[in-house]
Design an enzyme around this catalytic site. Sequence first.
Site, mmCIF file in Angstrom:
data_model
loop_
_atom_site.group_PDB
_atom_site.id
_atom_site.type_symbol
_atom_site.label_atom_id
_atom_site.label_comp_id
_atom_site.label_asym_id
_atom_site.label_seq_id
_atom_site.Cartn_x
_atom_site.Cartn_y
_atom_site.Cartn_z
ATOM 1 C CG ASN A 100 125.455 -50.468 -43.164
ATOM 2 O OD1 ASN A 100 126.236 -50.927 -43.597
ATOM 3 N ND2 ASN A 100 124.151 -50.715 -43.534
ATOM 4 C CG ASP A 102 123.361 -46.178 -42.400
ATOM 5 O OD1 ASP A 102 123.031 -46.665 -41.391
ATOM 6 O OD2 ASP A 102 123.526 -46.389 -43.538
ATOM 7 C CG HIS A 117 132.285 -52.054 -38.824
ATOM 8 N ND1 HIS A 117 132.001 -52.374 -40.196
ATOM 9 C CD2 HIS A 117 132.831 -53.029 -38.288
ATOM 10 C CE1 HIS A 117 132.783 -53.611 -40.315
ATOM 11 N NE2 HIS A 117 133.139 -54.081 -39.312
ATOM 12 C CB CYS A 125 137.389 -37.989 -25.384
ATOM 13 S SG CYS A 125 138.785 -37.174 -24.617
ATOM 14 C CB CYS A 146 137.203 -33.498 -25.533
ATOM 15 S SG CYS A 146 136.225 -33.977 -24.013
ATOM 16 C CB THR A 187 127.225 -57.323 -46.400
ATOM 17 O OG1 THR A 187 128.966 -57.392 -46.267
ATOM 18 C CG2 THR A 187 126.735 -58.647 -46.131
ATOM 19 C CB SER A 188 131.177 -57.255 -50.520
ATOM 20 O OG SER A 188 131.789 -56.516 -49.461
ATOM 21 C CG ASN A 212 124.665 -58.324 -52.693
ATOM 22 O OD1 ASN A 212 124.844 -57.921 -53.567
ATOM 23 N ND2 ASN A 212 125.521 -58.564 -51.655
#
Length: 243
Positions: A100, A102, A117, A125, A146, A187-188, A212
């Site tokens: 994630n 987030d 990720h 930049c 930038c 998570t899948s 899940n």
Amino acid sequence: MVPEELINFLRKAKKVSVLTGAGISAESGIPTFRGEDGLWKKYRAEELATPQAFAKDPVLVWEWYNWRREIIGKAKPNMGHITIAKWEKIFPSFWVITQNIDGLHRLAGSKNIVELHGNIWKVRCTREGIVMENRDVPLKEIPPKCENCGALLRPHVVWFGESLSIEDIEMAEEISNSSDVMFVVGTSSVVYPAASLPFLTKRRGGIVVEINISETTLTPYADFFFKGKAGEILPEIDSRLNG
Ligand code: OAD
């Protein structure tokens, strides 16, 4: 119902890790990617989350990230994130590996985090590669530039077709290779290399616990599978462990 066998494994465990995906933040109001209401049902990943898409239309890509920043900016950690943050203080070694972007694990209080990720609150930049924090919601200009050199900024996230940072993936592999127990939450398990990490834990003789709302490609290989919401199952395991 939390099996006694799992509680016994956890009481003996020295190294515990959690691999999380979009599902852990679903109860905080952040859409997941796959499934009925998933982002990839409404949007085409190749038009929004690839270097080619950004090169073709940086405004469109940034508008999409601006929209996601608006949703994520309002979201609060839920009981899933909070329980995971609590466990960092309980187990001798505890790491979160998340797909994630987030930042909710950090907001919940976790410190040992690998963000495979990237992070939506960071920008990079495109000329100098410098990574900066940017928490503006909405963004002051789209696309943002930038402040040092005027070049285009991009989200500091990993897009399809891009490699993960070597340090992050090495760290994630080291954690997975030494975990006595790995939780795989929300998570899948279809995006690699993240999806391969639980198998490293299994190969070294560790236990994989999946949480899940539906079965995934990992489920047949998980030692324990809890069907339900992360924000309910994690506190349930915690209360059996520490109750
Ligand atoms: P997905 O959207 O593929 O999967 C989310 C998973 O969470 C599904 O298996 C759901 O069943 C499950 N789920 C939903 N709500 C839940 C809840 N309350 N409790 C527990 N589970 C729940 O998301 P990811 O697996 O994270 O990558 O996707 C992996 C990567 O694909 C993302 O990081 C992103 C995406 O494209 C990039 O953008 C590079």
